[in-house]
Design an enzyme around this catalytic site. Sequence first.
Site, mmCIF file in Angstrom:
data_model
loop_
_atom_site.group_PDB
_atom_site.id
_atom_site.type_symbol
_atom_site.label_atom_id
_atom_site.label_comp_id
_atom_site.label_asym_id
_atom_site.label_seq_id
_atom_site.Cartn_x
_atom_site.Cartn_y
_atom_site.Cartn_z
ATOM 1 N N TYR A 241 1.107 -1.430 0.278
ATOM 2 C CA TYR A 241 -0.508 0.051 0.020
ATOM 3 C C TYR A 241 0.774 1.302 -0.322
ATOM 4 C CZ TYR A 241 -3.636 3.524 1.494
ATOM 5 O OH TYR A 241 -3.999 4.446 1.782
ATOM 6 N N ALA B 54 3.843 1.661 -0.889
ATOM 7 C CA ALA B 54 5.054 1.947 -2.016
ATOM 8 C C ALA B 54 3.750 2.269 -3.114
ATOM 9 C CB ALA B 54 5.642 0.382 -2.866
ATOM 10 N N ILE C 191 -8.767 7.246 8.158
ATOM 11 C CA ILE C 191 -9.663 8.345 7.621
ATOM 12 C C ILE C 191 -11.095 7.866 7.775
ATOM 13 C CG2 ILE C 191 -11.518 9.342 5.827
ATOM 14 C CD1 ILE C 191 -9.066 8.848 3.916
ATOM 15 N N LYS D 298 1.197 4.277 -3.193
ATOM 16 C CA LYS D 298 0.845 5.812 -2.400
ATOM 17 C C LYS D 298 2.158 6.474 -2.762
ATOM 18 C CE LYS D 298 -3.504 5.732 -1.658
ATOM 19 N NZ LYS D 298 -4.601 6.344 -2.130
#
Length: 233
Positions: A151, A153, A184, A155
């Site tokens: 994830y 990497a 979030i 982003k």
Amino acid sequence: MSQPLQGKRIVVTGGFGVLGSTLGKYLLARGAQVALLDRSEAPATLLDTQGLLCLDGVDLTSAASAGVAFERVAAQWGGIDGLVNVAGGFAWETVEEGQLETWDRLYQINLRTAVVSAQSALAHLVAGNAARIVNIGALASVKASAGMGAYAASKAGVARFTEALAEELKDRGVTVNAVLPSIIDTPTNRADMPDADSSRWVTPEALAAVVAFLLSDDAAAVTGALLPVSGRV
């Protein structure tokens, strides 16, 4: 209510999820025309929202599918002033026990969708005078923890894409920025982390407010920024 985005024509990808739909309504309330693009079927609650243009069945990993959708929006509105790349996904998986397919999948849905969408919108954006692109990155792209490799990497790729495109477009009237949220506050995250203090997380509305600023004329001097939106995490 103040309408700092009056008349702005904004496309939001991943528009039918929690963040995308919240952002769409937030921008609409501030005067923007908003198109929500998503691969899944549009929920009835969004179809009932006056002023939202909902396009479903859009494969944002496909240049052909995305191109048709953006051309449809531009033809209906006479142009596009802004793009927010919300489309994406998450997977927790250690490197030792994980699958290579997870790295490929997160690249596709987090980075490729942003690149494809930006390329599809670019001709319309540069035709205007003050266009905006805002990408949804992640604070994890700065420092990944265990299980977050794939994830983070993907982003991190969004962050580098943001910087590179900002440099390309800085003399053409288009700003490109990214927001880097921590966790979030969504129903899925609450279900996955039932013992966490969700009051410390970032609400979709709070993140939408930051995105709305970056889409506004007040943010004309900001480009290439990776803006942490971490709440109290």
